[in-house]
Design a protein around this motif. Structure first.
Motif, PDB file in Angstrom:
ATOM      1  N   VAL A 138      46.549 -20.588  18.454  1.00  0.00           N
ATOM      2  CA  VAL A 138      47.437 -19.914  18.208  1.00  0.00           C
ATOM      3  C   VAL A 138      47.458 -19.758  17.244  1.00  0.00           C
ATOM      4  O   VAL A 138      48.217 -20.574  15.852  1.00  0.00           O
ATOM      5  CB  VAL A 138      48.129 -20.412  18.774  1.00  0.00           C
ATOM      6  CG1 VAL A 138      49.560 -19.165  18.643  1.00  0.00           C
ATOM      7  CG2 VAL A 138      47.984 -20.871  20.391  1.00  0.00           C
ATOM      8  N   PRO A 139      47.487 -18.511  16.228  1.00  0.00           N
ATOM      9  CA  PRO A 139      47.749 -18.336  15.461  1.00  0.00           C
ATOM     10  C   PRO A 139      48.920 -18.571  14.696  1.00  0.00           C
ATOM     11  O   PRO A 139      50.044 -17.931  15.711  1.00  0.00           O
ATOM     12  CB  PRO A 139      47.444 -16.495  14.947  1.00  0.00           C
ATOM     13  CG  PRO A 139      47.496 -15.789  16.238  1.00  0.00           C
ATOM     14  CD  PRO A 139      46.919 -17.175  17.189  1.00  0.00           C
ATOM     15  N   LEU A 172      52.540 -16.130  15.415  1.00  0.00           N
ATOM     16  CA  LEU A 172      52.150 -15.321  16.298  1.00  0.00           C
ATOM     17  C   LEU A 172      52.849 -13.955  16.549  1.00  0.00           C
ATOM     18  O   LEU A 172      54.176 -13.578  16.454  1.00  0.00           O
ATOM     19  CB  LEU A 172      51.910 -15.641  17.625  1.00  0.00           C
ATOM     20  CG  LEU A 172      50.549 -15.310  18.605  1.00  0.00           C
ATOM     21  CD1 LEU A 172      51.046 -16.062  20.236  1.00  0.00           C
ATOM     22  CD2 LEU A 172      51.556 -13.758  19.781  1.00  0.00           C
ATOM     23  N   GLU A 185      46.501 -13.498  22.359  1.00  0.00           N
ATOM     24  CA  GLU A 185      46.677 -14.639  21.970  1.00  0.00           C
ATOM     25  C   GLU A 185      47.887 -14.636  22.548  1.00  0.00           C
ATOM     26  O   GLU A 185      48.277 -16.969  22.964  1.00  0.00           O
ATOM     27  CB  GLU A 185      47.596 -14.138  20.577  1.00  0.00           C
ATOM     28  CG  GLU A 185      46.549 -13.748  19.260  1.00  0.00           C
ATOM     29  CD  GLU A 185      47.037 -11.846  19.881  1.00  0.00           C
ATOM     30  OE1 GLU A 185      47.055 -11.584  18.537  1.00  0.00           O
ATOM     31  OE2 GLU A 185      47.360 -11.013  20.777  1.00  0.00           O
ATOM     32  N   ARG A 242      45.733 -16.908  25.508  1.00  0.00           N
ATOM     33  CA  ARG A 242      45.863 -19.272  24.553  1.00  0.00           C
ATOM     34  C   ARG A 242      46.849 -19.693  24.903  1.00  0.00           C
ATOM     35  O   ARG A 242      46.859 -20.338  25.660  1.00  0.00           O
ATOM     36  CB  ARG A 242      45.069 -18.128  23.295  1.00  0.00           C
ATOM     37  CG  ARG A 242      44.432 -19.687  22.279  1.00  0.00           C
ATOM     38  CD  ARG A 242      43.612 -20.194  23.253  1.00  0.00           C
ATOM     39  NE  ARG A 242      43.384 -21.185  23.070  1.00  0.00           N
ATOM     40  CZ  ARG A 242      41.947 -21.555  22.039  1.00  0.00           C
ATOM     41  NH1 ARG A 242      41.565 -20.682  21.678  1.00  0.00           N
ATOM     42  NH2 ARG A 242      41.654 -22.542  21.500  1.00  0.00           N
TER      43      ARG A 242
END
Length: 248
Positions: A146-147, A150, A212, A215
């Motif tokens: 996960v960035p 986000l 995202e 995810r």
């Protein structure tokens, strides 16, 4: 290992009233449909079903819950319409080891407030502001891939104080362009069950279409699932004495 069995529950009120206008454009199969699509995309071998408030027994009869490893819950306008008998049933299954993901306004759901024992109140505004979801525990399985941050360009604003017990784990904190911060991803354990609350996902914005976000939910499902656990609820027992007491 057998495929994970996932049930996505949605009250379905916004979809039936087309509130807000245009929701059908980005959620043509409803919020539950978008979430289920994301689960199938991220966990291709999962068995995924959906259930609605308007279904018989809200779509959550005993056989469905027995056949569910993880239940995802989205609600907003109709918390009070959820039958207490169904809430009792869901609670029993969570305590017995079924995973539960509570999403966005589900913080006010009967099942979440009952399991947490607090009001689960928070502050909110809705001005289509940017939300940044920051990972504060990068070692947690839910944060994998996960960035951080986000970025959600437009979203309803949630803010502290969030009246929940101290979480077992704090995975994500959100900040908003209006200045608020919020504990947006938290975990709890109740009985044998694992709970993950994740706040992004207001019906006015196509948040559940974002890869995202999908995810995060897939990671949450994998973390909350306990497919091998004995699904008997914890209970009082009086076991016979055994060899460790020097008898027999």
């Amino acid at each position: 290992m057998s495929p994970l069995r996932v049930t996505v529950w949605n009250e379905g009120v916004h979809e039936s009233t087309q509130d807000p206008a245009g929701m059908s454009e980005y959620y043509p199969e409803g919020i539950h449909g978008a979430i289920a699509e994301g689960v199938r995309e991220q966990i291709p071998d999962a068995t995924v079903r959906t259930a609605l408030l308007s279904d018989a027994e809200h779509g959550l009869p005993e056989p469905v819950l027995e056949d569910t490893d993880v239940l995802l819950w989205w609600g907003h306008k109709a918390h009070g319409q959820v039958c207490d008998e169904v809430v009792d049933r869901v609670q029993r299954h969570v305590l017995s080891g079924m995973g539960l993901l509570v999403l966005h306004s589900g913080h006010f759901s009967k099942i979440f407030t009952r399991l947490l024992g607090t009001t689960c109140s928070l502050s909110w505004r809705n001005a289509a502001e940017r939300e940044l979801v920051w990972t504060v525990d990068p070692t947690h399985p839910i944060a994998e891939g996960v960035p951080s941050p986000l970025v959600i360009p437009e979203q309803e604003t949630y803010g502290e104080f969030f009246d929940i017990p101290a979480p077992d784990e704090l995975v994500f904190i959100s900040s908003f362009s209006g200045g608020e911060v919020f504990r947006s991803g938290v975990t709890f354990r109740r009985g044998k069950g694992r709970l993950f609350y994740f706040s992004p996902g207001d019906e006015r914005y196509p948040v559940y279409n974002r890869p995202e976000i999908r995810r995060v939910l897939a990671n949450g499902i994998r973390w909350a699932a306990r497919p091998g656990v004995d699904r008997a609820a914890p209970s009082v027992s009086n076991p016979p004495r055994d060899w460790y007491l020097g008898e027999g």
